[in-house]
Design a protein around this motif. Structure first.
Motif: not given
Length: 511
Positions: A175-200
């Motif tokens: 949706a929309g668009g992104f360009e240099s200088g924009m302020a953004v919110r970011v969020h990591v997929d918690e389920g995928l990260r949790a799986g990678a942490m367990r496996n690591h």
């Protein structure tokens, strides 16, 4: 893997066949952090292979350049990313947080080049000043998640570091668009990260258990840490037996049940080595290193993400062990929900077997052994019936028999005997006639095609060789002087072959 898809599409448009060239494989590794073993697995999904030798040449070239550059203290990499790094590095905040409300875009890229903007429906890359997204490294895959702003959103499909200190997010703008200088919110997929942490953390426990069980010669030789599974390659001179694997699995699960804290600490490299931390797999380390420790069991250099307590892993199950090259073994395993799902599936299979065999699981092995013996007995009975049917029920020595002097020439034709059964019929004939001179050319037609066997008695093999009979008949094959097998004749030509065999043997005997 967006970049892999682009590479495959480019190759197909160019009509370059089914191999990902070494330079392309190295670019995916060097720029996007895609391990070569993982790339080979992904390539199979596209029915492609990877030019491993070409990749190794590119890798060695990079190592040589790095050796030369290290003499001058330089950091090397793609000039595009080096230029971005000079303008500002990315601060990784993902050890402590999976979301950030005030990140800023340093650059956007499209088709590998700087772009003014990425709009809805376009794929590209976004570089941030701060990110919680872990970049693919040390075998752990890059994080997925979302980058968003007012009226704009993008799915993060991978994260990598083309040069140290610069985090690049592969995105698909939804949706929309992104360009240099924009302020953004970011969020990591918690389920995928949790799986990678367990496996690591699971790979660290596995590594320690392997060294404890097999010996301290075991060293990490590669790994894959994904959300749904783990793979660990290590140096070892022989296969790991079932009992050893069970012991290793049990040792890992003991550490999980301990619910020991997973401690991380940044310290000097030499201090870490002196404290017993392991540093393997040819990684380069700076003066300051991050050490991950499970007290009393494991201590390694590692920049990856891990659970806070070993109990967070839940369950550890080994699913496979195999050799991948001389002196290198591979263990594959599951943790957490994936391991529980596998355990439930295995439990269901056991319950079905118990119901079918009318016994409990302790008796399943005995029941299986009994069933295998019954099957073998039935197979022997079947083969005997097939031979009786093929030979007309009159015994294996029956068929077309002619006499050339005092030599018996047998040229039977059978239907439905496979190679093994056909050889058994011929062997029975040879055993029954071992005390008299004979030659034979026996043919059998089956689903495998036409199999032809030539044989001669011990008393004749100095005059007539079994492989020579096949050769005179124009057949492919070979064997010993007294027994040979071959093929190369159509089923419709077998009778003509039998007539030629009698005449050919007559000529060989009277020569």
């Amino acid at each position: 893997m967006v970049e892999l898809s682009k590479t495959v599409e480019k190759l197909r448009r160019a009509g370059k066949g089914g191999v990902i060239p070494g330079p392309d494989a190295f670019r995916l590794y060097d720029t996007y952090g895609l391990p070569i073993d993982f790339l080979e697995e992904l390539a199979q999904d596209y029915e492609l292979t990877v030019d491993r030798e070409g990749f190794e040449r590119e890798l060695e070239g990079q190592r040589e350049r790095a050796r030369q550059s290290s003499k001058m203290g330089a950091v090397t990499g793609d000039p595009l990313y080096m230029g971005l790094l000079e303008k500002g590095a990315t601060q990784f905040i993902g050890y402590d947080s999976l979301a950030h409300e005030d990140a800023h875009i340093l650059a956007v890229l499209k088709d590998g080049q700087l772009a003014a903007r990425l709009d809805e429906g376009e794929a590209g890359q976004i570089v941030l000043d701060e990110t919680p997204f872990y970049a693919q490294a040390g075998g752990q895959v890059g994080d997925h998640g979302i980058i968003a702003a007012q009226g704009s959103a993008a799915d993060v499909e991978d994260t990598h570091q083309p040069v140290p200190g610069l985090y690049v997010h592969d995105v698909q703008v939804t949706a929309g668009g992104f360009e240099s200088g924009m302020a953004v919110r970011v969020h990591v997929d918690e389920g995928l990260r949790a799986g990678a942490m367990r496996n690591h953390t699971g790979t660290h426990l596995l590594h320690a258990a392997l060294r404890e069980t097999l010996g301290t010669h075991v060293k990490q030789a590669g790994s894959l840490v994904a959300p749904d599974r783990l793979r660990f390659d290590f140096s070892h001179y022989q296969g790991v037996g079932p009992r050893e694997l069970t012991h290793i699995q049990n040792r890992v699960n003991e550490q999980i049940l301990r619910n020991a804290p997973v401690q991380t600490r940044v310290m000097g490299r030499e201090e870490a080595l002196a404290a017993g931390a392991l540093a393997f797999f040819g990684d380069k380390y700076g003066e300051r290193v991050r050490v991950v420790e499970i007290p009393g069991f494991s201590k390694e250099f590692c920049g990856g993400t891990h659970v806070r307590q070993t109990g967070d892993i839940g369950l550890f199950l080994v699913t496979a062990e195999q050799g991948i090259s001389a002196g290198t073994r591979r263990v594959e395993a599951l943790t957490g929900e994936a391991a529980i799902t596998r355990a439930r599936e295995d439990q269901g299979i056991l319950e079905e077997l118990e119901e079918s065999a009318k016994t409990d699981r302790k008796g399943l092995v005995d029941e299986y052994a009994k069933m295998r013996e019954k099957i073998r007995a039935l197979e022997r009975e079947r083969d005997q019936l097939k031979m009786r049917l093929a030979t007309g029920g009159t015994g294996p020595a029956s068929g077309d028999v002619q006499e050339v002097g005092d030599v018996q020439v047998w040229t039977p034709r059978f239907e439905g005997l496979d190679r093994k059964a056909h050889a058994a019929v011929v062997d029975e004939y040879r055993n029954k006639n071992r005390n008299r001179p004979f030659t034979l050319v026996s043919s059998s037609s089956s689903d495998e095609g036409v199999n032809v066997i030539s044989a001669v008695s011990d008393s004749l093999k100095d005059r007539v060789k079994a492989p020579e009979i096949l050769k005179r008949l124009g057949l492919r094959g070979g064997g010993r002087p007294d027994f040979a097998q071959g093929g190369g004749v159509a089923a419709g030509d077998v009778d003509d072959l039998r007539r030629k065999a009698v005449e050919g043997i007559r000529q060989m005997l009277t020569a």
